[in-house]
Motif scaffolding. Structure first.
Motif, PDB file in Angstrom:
ATOM      1  N   SER A   1       0.663  -1.144  -0.190  1.00 55.00           N
ATOM      2  CA  SER A   1       0.166  -0.043  -0.024  1.00 55.00           C
ATOM      3  C   SER A   1       0.991   1.284   0.006  1.00 55.00           C
ATOM      4  N   PHE A   2       0.649   2.206  -1.017  1.00 53.21           N
ATOM      5  CA  PHE A   2       1.404   3.271  -1.010  1.00 53.21           C
ATOM      6  C   PHE A   2       1.149   4.271   0.178  1.00 53.21           C
ATOM      7  N   GLY A   3      -0.200   4.286   0.538  1.00 54.13           N
ATOM      8  CA  GLY A   3      -0.535   4.891   2.021  1.00 54.13           C
ATOM      9  C   GLY A   3       0.244   4.647   2.910  1.00 54.13           C
ATOM     10  N   GLY A   4       0.275   3.148   3.083  1.00 51.27           N
ATOM     11  CA  GLY A   4       1.083   2.756   4.352  1.00 51.27           C
ATOM     12  C   GLY A   4       2.503   3.119   4.177  1.00 51.27           C
ATOM     13  N   VAL A   5       3.189   3.024   2.788  1.00 49.41           N
ATOM     14  CA  VAL A   5       4.602   3.421   2.848  1.00 49.41           C
ATOM     15  C   VAL A   5       4.741   4.729   3.085  1.00 49.41           C
ATOM     16  N   MET A   6       3.737   5.843   2.959  1.00 51.92           N
ATOM     17  CA  MET A   6       3.844   7.209   3.191  1.00 51.92           C
ATOM     18  C   MET A   6       3.692   7.194   4.693  1.00 51.92           C
ATOM     19  N   ALA A   7       2.910   6.535   5.294  1.00 48.07           N
ATOM     20  CA  ALA A   7       2.736   6.614   6.865  1.00 48.07           C
ATOM     21  C   ALA A   7       4.098   6.238   7.590  1.00 48.07           C
ATOM     22  N   GLN A   8       4.718   5.192   6.948  1.00 53.07           N
ATOM     23  CA  GLN A   8       6.044   4.988   7.466  1.00 53.07           C
ATOM     24  C   GLN A   8       7.186   6.060   7.450  1.00 53.07           C
ATOM     25  N   PHE A   9       6.982   6.592   6.038  1.00 50.19           N
ATOM     26  CA  PHE A   9       7.680   7.863   5.889  1.00 50.19           C
ATOM     27  C   PHE A   9       7.723   8.785   6.950  1.00 50.19           C
ATOM     28  N   ALA A  10       6.298   9.420   7.165  1.00 50.68           N
ATOM     29  CA  ALA A  10       6.281  10.073   8.069  1.00 50.68           C
ATOM     30  C   ALA A  10       6.784  10.083   9.575  1.00 50.68           C
ATOM     31  N   MET A  11       6.881   8.706  10.057  1.00 51.08           N
ATOM     32  CA  MET A  11       7.296   8.325  11.148  1.00 51.08           C
ATOM     33  C   MET A  11       8.742   8.270  11.317  1.00 51.08           C
ATOM     34  N   TYR A  12       9.692   7.923  10.162  1.00 51.12           N
ATOM     35  CA  TYR A  12      10.869   8.155   9.969  1.00 51.12           C
ATOM     36  C   TYR A  12      11.246   9.387   9.956  1.00 51.12           C
ATOM     37  N   ALA A  13      10.382  10.415   9.092  1.00 52.41           N
ATOM     38  CA  ALA A  13      10.716  11.578   9.098  1.00 52.41           C
ATOM     39  C   ALA A  13      10.816  12.483  10.448  1.00 52.41           C
ATOM     40  N   LEU A  14       9.805  12.047  11.355  1.00 51.77           N
ATOM     41  CA  LEU A  14      10.076  12.559  12.652  1.00 51.77           C
ATOM     42  C   LEU A  14      11.377  12.054  13.389  1.00 51.77           C
ATOM     43  N   LEU A  15      11.468  10.704  13.533  1.00 45.35           N
ATOM     44  CA  LEU A  15      12.788  10.306  13.837  1.00 45.35           C
ATOM     45  C   LEU A  15      14.018  11.109  13.420  1.00 45.35           C
ATOM     46  N   ALA A  16      14.062  11.244  11.992  1.00 44.07           N
ATOM     47  CA  ALA A  16      15.204  11.835  11.395  1.00 44.07           C
ATOM     48  C   ALA A  16      15.444  13.486  11.948  1.00 44.07           C
ATOM     49  N   ILE A  17      14.297  14.043  12.270  1.00 47.59           N
ATOM     50  CA  ILE A  17      14.259  15.403  12.683  1.00 47.59           C
ATOM     51  C   ILE A  17      14.871  15.545  14.262  1.00 47.59           C
ATOM     52  N   GLY A  18      14.323  14.439  15.150  1.00 53.63           N
ATOM     53  CA  GLY A  18      14.568  14.211  16.498  1.00 53.63           C
ATOM     54  C   GLY A  18      16.539  14.051  16.445  1.00 53.63           C
ATOM     55  N   LEU A  19      16.608  12.935  15.607  1.00 55.00           N
ATOM     56  CA  LEU A  19      17.985  12.737  15.654  1.00 55.00           C
ATOM     57  C   LEU A  19      19.055  13.726  15.087  1.00 55.00           C
ATOM     58  N   ASN A  20      18.481  14.551  14.037  1.00 47.46           N
ATOM     59  CA  ASN A  20      19.103  15.628  13.526  1.00 47.46           C
ATOM     60  C   ASN A  20      19.358  16.738  14.529  1.00 47.46           C
TER      61      ASN A  20
END
Length: 408
Positions: free
Chosen positions: A59-78
């Motif tokens: 599911s492309f929607g599921g992939v984008m949901a995972q992307f949003a979660m990783y984006a949060l992680l990347a911002i915090g780690l940044n």
């Protein structure tokens, strides 16, 4: 006989440099005028995925949901790695603390379950646990950082790596509390939009969406709803982190990253600001962990191994350390590319299964040819200093300030 002076060769500019220069040249209102439509286009992308971007087999929607979660992680780690220059290899530990904070309070498999017979109601359980997860991870970052942030470089990296492994082993061995390797299932999620058509709400995994409906709310599946929620949290966190960058705290982080000894000599309380970065980064990681627990509704220790921690760091390095938008692009590449090539078979093996090989090779190539990442950070203070220097040393300025001869 005068010799012509040669100007030094300008470094090669990439696409990331051009985009960064264009974005940095826009005024604040112009950035909002460009950013808001871009966010809206990104929001409807899972509803009408272009054929070239769609992910066959998943599911492309599921992939984008995972992307949003990783984006949060990347911002915090940044915040930790890119802004303050602290090498954190165990960031997955904060991610696990946030996820288990929600799981322990809402899963029927947990002895600490508070849904229905405790202080949490079924409908608002996940939302009520999110602030608790943020608080607990911030406290864990404070507890870990207080004795360890006096270390630097490789020593700090080893300590944080140990912290991530300790959290994972605790989740695996405290079977009476965490259910051990069996994990926690039926974790609470937002109960929004409950109706006869969606008896468990929009965020339930049973919501597969209706691809033939022109009602956007009905067309969106559960992954799309989680993506919308994740992007709203990403925007909120970006506003918070952006304001911190432009404040005294952000300037102190830059000074510590560039030269901690020089910053301390100049009167910057380095330990205090490093602890701020560690705590804020941990809180953002806990928020992403809470998002993950509600989305998959099941967690176990294998989802918080050191490999995932390396992937989070990979997103920051590829995107560009210190650049908030750059690390979001890095998170998208980390999530999207393996899912996009999952349906491509090479020698009977899915190409997406080789993601660790591809990302490893990518990191090696980046470190050789572009160590600053795809979208390197632009230090506005240093850029302004260079502009002043060039203005003072222009040939016209030197001629105007040169002494003129005259009668004495």
């Amino acid at each position: 006989m005068s010799t012509a002076t040669k100007k030094p060769a300008r470094p090669m500019r990439g696409v990331g440099d051009a985009l960064r220069a264009w974005w940095g040249g826009l005024s604040r209102p112009a950035q909002w005028a460009v950013g808001i439509p871009a966010i809206l286009v990104l929001a409807i992308l899972p509803l009408f995925p272009p054929p070239l971007l769609d992910t066959p087999g998943t599911s492309f929607g599921g992939v984008m949901a995972q992307f949003a979660m990783y984006a949060l992680l990347a911002i915090g780690l940044n915040v930790v790695v890119g802004q303050a220059g602290l090498l954190d290899l165990g960031y997955v530990g904060f991610y696990a603390v946030g996820a288990y904070s929600v799981g322990l309070l809402t899963s029927p498999d947990s002895p600490w379950n508070q849904v229905g017979h405790g202080f949490l109601t079924t409908k608002w359980a996940w939302l009520a646990c999110v602030p608790l997860a943020i608080l607990l991870t911030a406290v864990s970052g404070l507890i870990l950082g207080s004795p360890t942030l006096r270390l630097r470089g490789d020593y700090l990296a080893i300590v944080t790596l140990g912290f991530g492994e300790i959290v994972r082993h605790l989740a695996d061995n405290l079977g009476e509390i965490t259910n051990g390797s069996l994990g926690l299932s039926r974790i609470a999620y937002p109960r929004l939009g409950e109706s006869p058509q969606h008896p468990e709400g929009y965020f339930s995994g049973s919501n597969l969406g209706k691809s033939d409906s022109w009602n956007l709310l009905d067309r969106a599946n559960s992954g799309t709803w989680w993506f919308w929620l994740g992007m709203a949290l990403v925007v909120a966190v970006l506003l918070l982190v952006g304001n911190l960058e432009r404040s005294r705290v952000g300037r102190a982080w830059v000074a510590i990253r560039e030269d901690e000894d020089a910053a301390e000599i100049m009167g910057v309380p380095t330990f205090k600001f490093k602890l701020w970065a560690f705590t804020i980064g941990a809180a953002i990681g806990g928020l992403s962990g809470a998002l993950y627990a509600g989305q998959v509704q099941f967690i176990n220790p294998t989802g918080f191994n050191v490999i995932n921690s390396m992937l989070f760091l990979c997103a920051v390095v590829i995107g560009g350390q210190g650049n908030k938008l750059g690390v979001i692009v890095g998170a998208f590449l980390i999530v999207y590319l393996p899912n996009r090539f999952m349906s491509v078979q090479v020698g009977g093996q899915s190409l997406g299964d080789y993601k660790y090989l591809f990302f490893g090779v990518t990191l090696v190539v980046l470190m050789i040819f572009r160590p600053q990442g795809l979208f390197p950070v632009r230090q506005k203070l240093l850029a302004a200093g260079r502009q002043v220097y060039r203005a003072v040393h222009r040939p016209g300025a030197q001629a105007a300030t040169a002494p003129t001869g005259g009668a004495r």
